[in-house]
Design a protein around this motif. Sequence first.
Motif, short mmCIF file in Angstrom:
data_model
loop_
_atom_site.label_atom_id
_atom_site.label_comp_id
_atom_site.label_asym_id
_atom_site.label_seq_id
_atom_site.Cartn_x
_atom_site.Cartn_y
_atom_site.Cartn_z
N SER A 10 0.82 -1.21 0.00
CA SER A 10 0.00 0.00 0.00
C SER A 10 0.85 1.26 0.00
O SER A 10 0.31 2.37 0.05
CB SER A 10 -0.92 0.00 1.23
N ARG A 11 2.18 1.12 -0.05
CA ARG A 11 3.07 2.28 -0.08
C ARG A 11 4.39 1.89 -0.72
O ARG A 11 4.62 0.72 -1.04
CB ARG A 11 3.31 2.82 1.35
N ASN A 69 1.29 1.65 -8.69
CA ASN A 69 0.40 1.28 -7.59
C ASN A 69 1.10 0.40 -6.56
O ASN A 69 0.48 -0.39 -5.85
CB ASN A 69 -0.86 0.60 -8.12
N GLY A 78 2.63 -1.91 5.59
CA GLY A 78 2.25 -1.62 4.22
C GLY A 78 2.31 -2.81 3.30
O GLY A 78 1.85 -2.74 2.15
N ASP A 133 0.99 -6.14 1.87
CA ASP A 133 -0.27 -6.88 1.84
C ASP A 133 -0.07 -8.35 1.50
O ASP A 133 -0.72 -9.22 2.08
CB ASP A 133 -1.22 -6.25 0.82
#
Length: 461
Positions: free
Chosen positions: A87-88, A107, A127, A129
């Motif tokens: 996510s980062r 992304n 961050g 996943d």
Amino acid sequence: MSIMRARRAHVRTTLAALITGLSLVIQTVSAPPRAVAAPAMAAPDPRAKLSASLQDLVDGRTSAAPVVRGAIGTVDTSRVAVSIIASRDLTADLASLGATTGARSPNNVHTTTVPTARLLDLAAVSGVDLVSAQPTIKPRLDKGLPGVGAVGADGTRNMITVGGTQVAADGRGTIVAVVDTGIDFTHDDFRNADGSSRILAIWDQDTAGSGTAPIDNTGTTYDAPAFGFGTLCTHDDITAALAGTASRCTEKDTNGHGTHVASTAGGNLGVAPKADLLIVNSIGASQGDPAAAWQWIIAWAKREGKPVSITNSWGTHSGPHDGTDAYSKALDGWAELPGVALMVAAGNEGSDPIHASGTLGASSSVPFKATGSATELNVFYDKAHAYSAVIHHGSRQTISLSKGSTWSSRNDSGYASLGGTIGSFTNCTTTYQNVCARSEEHTSELQSRQYLVCRLLLEKK
């Protein structure tokens, strides 16, 4: 009258009880809140963010070890090639874990190699996943120039309208990039009429070298870092090699598939004979990094100020094929950039007997033939249900699996009869669950047979 008085008394008693109860409720609601200690939350298990094969690797079950990349011609089991959905931006975190510089999509899908001993540390990074092993991929190409309508029935080049002007659909002003097994850059199909090469550069990820230099397009999503693996042949290197100094560019397509694809897409007799060419040998003898190839190609094209079409005539049977795996997400991220088109082969196996489907009852059986030296089983079902799986070979059977469990190497008689690891369950978060996704390695005893007849039994739990 006595009856009426009794009823009135009953009503008064009932009202009094209701008023008393209401008072209790009001008092309870209006009372100051009491401090309640929050229940202790268990620390999340980082293993849950590792794919099944990586969990096996962490536990020392390496019979189905994922792809690892070491020196050319070697396998370095101390490191593993992974794809990370995050996510980062994890660039700094990966560097601190000793990971190599890999690709990062817009992304935040990362590809890299990381020390096997640091997999759990990686999974625990904020961050992250999902961490999965990079899949083994193979070339695919079916139809060429006639199938895409690049030329008409008479063999002449079709025309297209660009800016209100009719021009030949020949790729001029664009870049065609091929991520495959490399290219025979000496072939006449990739040279101009004067003998010069149409190839801008070749990144050979299949040979040991200093890698590529960073490409900075003013800090945008079109940038590419310095990739520290493989060898870069510039246009000048290719020109020198064609003139006789072969050491300037030693890249070779030992498979031939990449040359075939490049010829179809951008050769002098291909779809885009006037386009410039960028080539990456990413699926040669040693496993490369196609996502890093995409990032490098896109950055190069942006620097040149030209749109780019990237062809990927390869694929894998692994994964859910629903767009949720790391490579699909990375491709989506780059494909959304203006001036970038990515093409992926649909495969050549549409008529091959590699799929079975049906309605599962309380117990259902699916026969299959394990051909060649390895067979991969992928079973998908609605994740709202739970099944166990048993693989039979004649009267023998493997160990039964339940959803969420993994298959490790064992030496019991039933298991050894099939040879090696057969499969594992993976708890996916998508619509369907992948319950068997591990290669089956046949023993030497069974390799003499053309195929191995097995039966997959699914039982509803």
